[in-house]
Design a protein around this motif. Structure first.
Motif, PDB file in Angstrom:
ATOM      1  N   ALA A 145      -6.715  -3.239   0.513  1.00  0.00           N
ATOM      2  CA  ALA A 145      -6.424  -1.886   0.022  1.00  0.00           C
ATOM      3  C   ALA A 145      -5.157  -1.871  -0.836  1.00  0.00           C
ATOM      4  O   ALA A 145      -5.066  -1.128  -1.822  1.00  0.00           O
ATOM      5  CB  ALA A 145      -6.265  -0.941   1.205  1.00  0.00           C
ATOM      6  N   HIS A 170     -13.429  -1.673  -1.239  1.00  0.00           N
ATOM      7  CA  HIS A 170     -12.559  -2.861  -1.125  1.00  0.00           C
ATOM      8  C   HIS A 170     -13.045  -3.872  -0.098  1.00  0.00           C
ATOM      9  O   HIS A 170     -12.869  -5.072  -0.269  1.00  0.00           O
ATOM     10  CB  HIS A 170     -11.089  -2.460  -0.901  1.00  0.00           C
ATOM     11  N   ASP A 186     -11.739  -1.921   7.055  1.00  0.00           N
ATOM     12  CA  ASP A 186     -11.559  -1.412   5.696  1.00  0.00           C
ATOM     13  C   ASP A 186     -11.648   0.114   5.626  1.00  0.00           C
ATOM     14  O   ASP A 186     -11.880   0.797   6.627  1.00  0.00           O
ATOM     15  CB  ASP A 186     -12.522  -2.098   4.718  1.00  0.00           C
ATOM     16  N   PHE A 187     -11.441   0.631   4.427  1.00  0.00           N
ATOM     17  CA  PHE A 187     -11.422   2.072   4.185  1.00  0.00           C
ATOM     18  C   PHE A 187     -12.713   2.730   4.679  1.00  0.00           C
ATOM     19  O   PHE A 187     -12.709   3.772   5.317  1.00  0.00           O
ATOM     20  CB  PHE A 187     -11.242   2.305   2.680  1.00  0.00           C
ATOM     21  N   SER A 242      -4.603  -0.119  -4.565  1.00  0.00           N
ATOM     22  CA  SER A 242      -3.644   0.947  -4.892  1.00  0.00           C
ATOM     23  C   SER A 242      -2.573   0.444  -5.856  1.00  0.00           C
ATOM     24  O   SER A 242      -2.138   1.191  -6.737  1.00  0.00           O
ATOM     25  CB  SER A 242      -3.025   1.524  -3.623  1.00  0.00           C
ATOM     26  N   PHE A 250     -11.027   2.029  -2.944  1.00  0.00           N
ATOM     27  CA  PHE A 250     -10.860   2.039  -1.487  1.00  0.00           C
ATOM     28  C   PHE A 250     -12.215   1.967  -0.794  1.00  0.00           C
ATOM     29  O   PHE A 250     -12.387   1.261   0.199  1.00  0.00           O
ATOM     30  CB  PHE A 250     -10.144   3.321  -1.042  1.00  0.00           C
ATOM     31  N   LEU A 292       0.844  -1.199   0.000  1.00  0.00           N
ATOM     32  CA  LEU A 292       0.000   0.000   0.000  1.00  0.00           C
ATOM     33  C   LEU A 292       0.883   1.254   0.000  1.00  0.00           C
ATOM     34  O   LEU A 292       0.660   2.198  -0.768  1.00  0.00           O
ATOM     35  CB  LEU A 292      -0.923  -0.021   1.224  1.00  0.00           C
TER      36      LEU A 292
END
Lengths: 425, 299
Positions: free
Chosen positions: A248, A241, A168-169, A252, A238, A59
């Motif tokens: 992530a 995901h 997660d994001f 990316s 993101f 990442l």
């Protein structure tokens, strides 16, 4: 405690002291410590390499590539100048607007990168306005640490926490972004009260800034469009995901690979040169070191001690985490601290249940990220901002920074405590 | 090697009158062709010699002219000398001694050192007068032998550097530095201590840099900017700011006996235009990369 544990803790402590007091280059000392761990069989090589969180490593690498390519288009400079002009050259408004932009960039970029992009334009604007850039740079460093707290990718501690706790994001956005917005508003209030009387400029000076032609900062409009498209896709990636069940880092790295394919003109190696390999290997060494300590069961004992101290009271544990993390992060590098705390909270979670432990992760993130504002040495962004200012003839001393930083940190840790207690308990 | 060893009596002419440099060149070429049995057609040599003459810079204030040509597939160095009865008038100089040199396109060392030796002897007024007044080819060679004029085996920095140069002292103002750069059309000035020691150096770029603080270099792109406050500030401060505040300590230098290749390497690797030539802490000359272009590549 046996001899191996004592030796391992001794090495770990030495590495920590080395990092905190910058006695040796932090990457070198961490790698050295990690290899000594393996050589002394404190941790086996295979296990050591398995302990490296490749989600974090990839990442970081892929975001560095994306930022390196996007930076070359002039986008960030364009936004900064546009912002200053939108504030009509009014210094306090510029200070607040640039801090806002810094916080926003930091939520998606590394804090140090953000400062490296924003600070030079800021110094230029202040010089053209005929005022000291010091209040601007201090505010931006603080804003970058606040903004970085908001998302999974904003600050390395969050990347590590998200990866280890499988948050997660979206989870970061839902849980941390609201409190970060509140903290930022409080910060803006403080900045306004502290600086609005001090920052006064003449109309002629203000006009100089309004003369900047931001459209000329865009170096490569074609590449810019490609970057914006890929950045948009990466952000959507993101957001989704967790839902798509991909990490992530995959999102990316996919974005970085597509962007590398689209740039075409330059050698790929040119972009890889912008990756901060020192930072990457710092993380690798750190994961091995902390892995070794975990293997020895030290963290498990500490977790049990903390739980017995708080008598299993998660509310108290969360408050302790926010403040202890805040104070420690204000003094030492928050990355090794968070790397050490992650297995500790994982241990607590295995006792109290994963769901019940989630507020502890947010407490750790808030304390560790926002605590970096406490002193000049609390976060890399602060040190970089002071360094850039110094090289341009504007000195920011430890006390200059700390007297503002400590106030903002106290207010933000207080707000975070209220938020965590209100939202999770 | 002695300079006299490179000459033969048959290629030295005395006492004839020439209306132009070309006439003298043709005469000397004829003599060289005959002496060394050259098979090259005369015009194939005259043309490059006269083309080089057209570029200028082969006649010197001391009264010597060195017309020359670098020829393809010509693995030799041939020298012809003539002393005209009356000096040949070129655009800027009055020429009392013509030295024609033919050499290969690739070999430069012997040729350049022979050239340097001729130029050096022309600066010795007594020796020069003795040479042009000796009257016969045999006497010409004898005078050279007696004077032991040597040709070095390698090219050193000393042969091509400029031994006279303007300089600054620490207390000079930035304005004086700018004026000196302008007056001498140079971009490099050494800074000397009152005792004459080499203590610093200044380039035109160092002057520009005063107006461009560190943060400007981090911006990467200044297209959006029309003026810059620190640069305007520099123009206002140039009369009070001293050289001591802006000079850099000497970092890279050559010595008199440094080889040509060392100098070229230092120019290319450092991306500099000038290098000081230092001896015992004192600066004895300045070498510019243009010296190498003029005195080696297009000599």
């Amino acid at each position: 405690m046996n001899l191996i544990t004592v030796t391992a803790l001794g090495i770990f402590l030495l590495v920590y002291i080395g990092i905190s007091f910058e006695l040796v280059n932090k990457t070198v000392i961490v790698l050295l410590g990690a290899m000594v761990f393996i050589a002394l069989h404190i941790i086996g090589q295979e296990e050591a390499f398995r302990r490296i969180d490749w989600n974090v490593i990839f990442l970081l690498i892929s975001m560095m590539v994306i930022v390196s390519i996007t930076k070359s288009t002039g986008l960030f400079q364009y936004v900064a100048i546009k912002t200053a002009k939108a504030a009509k050259g009014h210094p306090v408004k510029i200070l607040i607007a640039l801090s806002g932009i810094t916080a926003l960039f930091s939520a998606f970029l590394d804090n140090v990168t953000t400062i490296l992009i924003i600070a030079p334009v800021t110094i230029l604007i202040a010089v053209e306005l005929g005022i000291s850039p010091v209040p601007f740079l201090i505010s931006e460093a603080i804003a970058s640490n606040i903004g970085g707290t908001a998302t999974l990718i904003g600050d390395p501690p969050n990347i590590m926490i998200g990866s280890a706790a499988r948050l997660d994001f979206m989870a970061f956005l839902v849980n941390l972004t609201p409190i970060v917005l509140i903290v930022f508003l409080a910060f803006v209030g403080i900045v306004y009260l502290l600086f609005h009387k001090e920052l006064v400029v003449t109309n002629e000076r203000r006009a100089r800034v309004m003369e900047f032609d931001e459209s000329k900062s865009i170096e490569d409009p074609v590449l810019l469009k490609k970057c914006l498209a890929v950045l948009g896709l990466v952000i959507i990636g993101f957001l989704l995901h967790g839902l798509l069940q991909i990490e992530a880092a995959t999102v990316s790295m996919l974005g970085a690979s597509i962007l590398l394919l689209l740039t075409g003109k330059r050698e790929v190696d040119d972009y890889f040169k912008d990756i901060e390999w020192g930072t990457i290997f710092f993380f690798i060494g750190l994961f091995i070191l902390v892995g070794g300590i975990v293997e020895l069961g030290v963290i498990r004992v500490l977790a049990e001690k903390l739980l017995s101290l708080t008598q299993g009271n998660l509310k108290l544990t969360a408050i302790i985490l926010i403040w202890v993390s805040g104070v420690i992060s204000a003094i030492v590098d928050n990355i090794p601290y968070v790397a050490t705390l992650i297995p500790l909270i994982q241990n607590i979670a295995s006792t109290v249940g994963q769901g019940a432990a989630v507020p502890l992760w947010w407490s750790l993130a808030l304390g560790a990220c926002l605590g970096g504002n406490g002193t000049l040495v609390g976060a890399s962004a602060n040190v970089i901002a002071a360094g850039l200012a110094g090289k341009s003839g504007f000195r920011i001393t430890f006390l200059d920074f700390t007297r503002y930083g400590i106030l903002v940190t106290l207010v933000s840790l207080l707000l975070s405590t209220v938020y965590v207690l209100w939202r999770y308990f | 090697m002695k300079l006299a060893s490179l000459l033969t009596e048959d290629s030295i002419c005395f006492g004839k009158s020439y209306r132009s440099m070309e006439e003298a060149v043709r005469e000397l070429l004829g003599a060289l062709k005959k002496t060394h049995r050259l098979k090259l057609p005369l015009e194939e040599v005259v043309t490059p010699v006269m083309q080089r003459e057209a570029l200028g810079g082969t006649a010197f204030p001391t009264g010597i002219a060195v017309p020359h040509a670098r020829l393809d597939n010509f693995p030799d160095l041939l020298i012809g000398v003539c002393v005209p009865q009356t000096p040949i008038q070129t655009q800027n100089q009055s020429v009392k001694l013509v030295v024609l040199m033919l050499t290969s396109k690739t070999e430069t060392t012997l040729y350049l050192n022979a050239l340097a030796s001729f130029l050096k002897l022309s600066q010795d007024a007594v020796l020069f007068e003795k040479l042009i007044g000796c009257g016969t080819p045999a006497a010409f060679i004898r005078v050279l032998q007696d004077a032991s004029v040597e040709v070095k085996k390698e090219i050193t920095v000393q042969a091509i550097m400029s031994a006279s140069f303007p300089y600054l002292v620490q207390t000079d103002t930035v304005k004086r530095a700018a004026d000196l750069f302008y007056k001498h059309s140079t971009s490099y000035l050494p800074v000397l201590s009152p005792e004459g020691n080499f203590i610093g150096e200044l380039t035109v770029l160092d002057l520009f840099r005063i107006g461009l603080p560190d943060y400007v270099f981090k911006l990467g792109n200044l297209k959006f900017l029309k003026t810059l406050e620190p640069f305007e500030e520099l123009l206002r401060k140039e009369e009070v700011m001293t050289v001591a505040e802006v000079m850099k300590k000497p970092s890279l230098y050559l010595e008199e006996d440094s080889s040509l290749i060392e100098a070229v390497y230092k120019f290319v690797s450092s991306n500099r235009r000038h290098l000081p030539v230092v001896k015992g802490g004192k600066i004895v000359g300045i070498l510019s990369y243009m010296h190498i272009l003029h005195k080696v590549l297009r000599a």
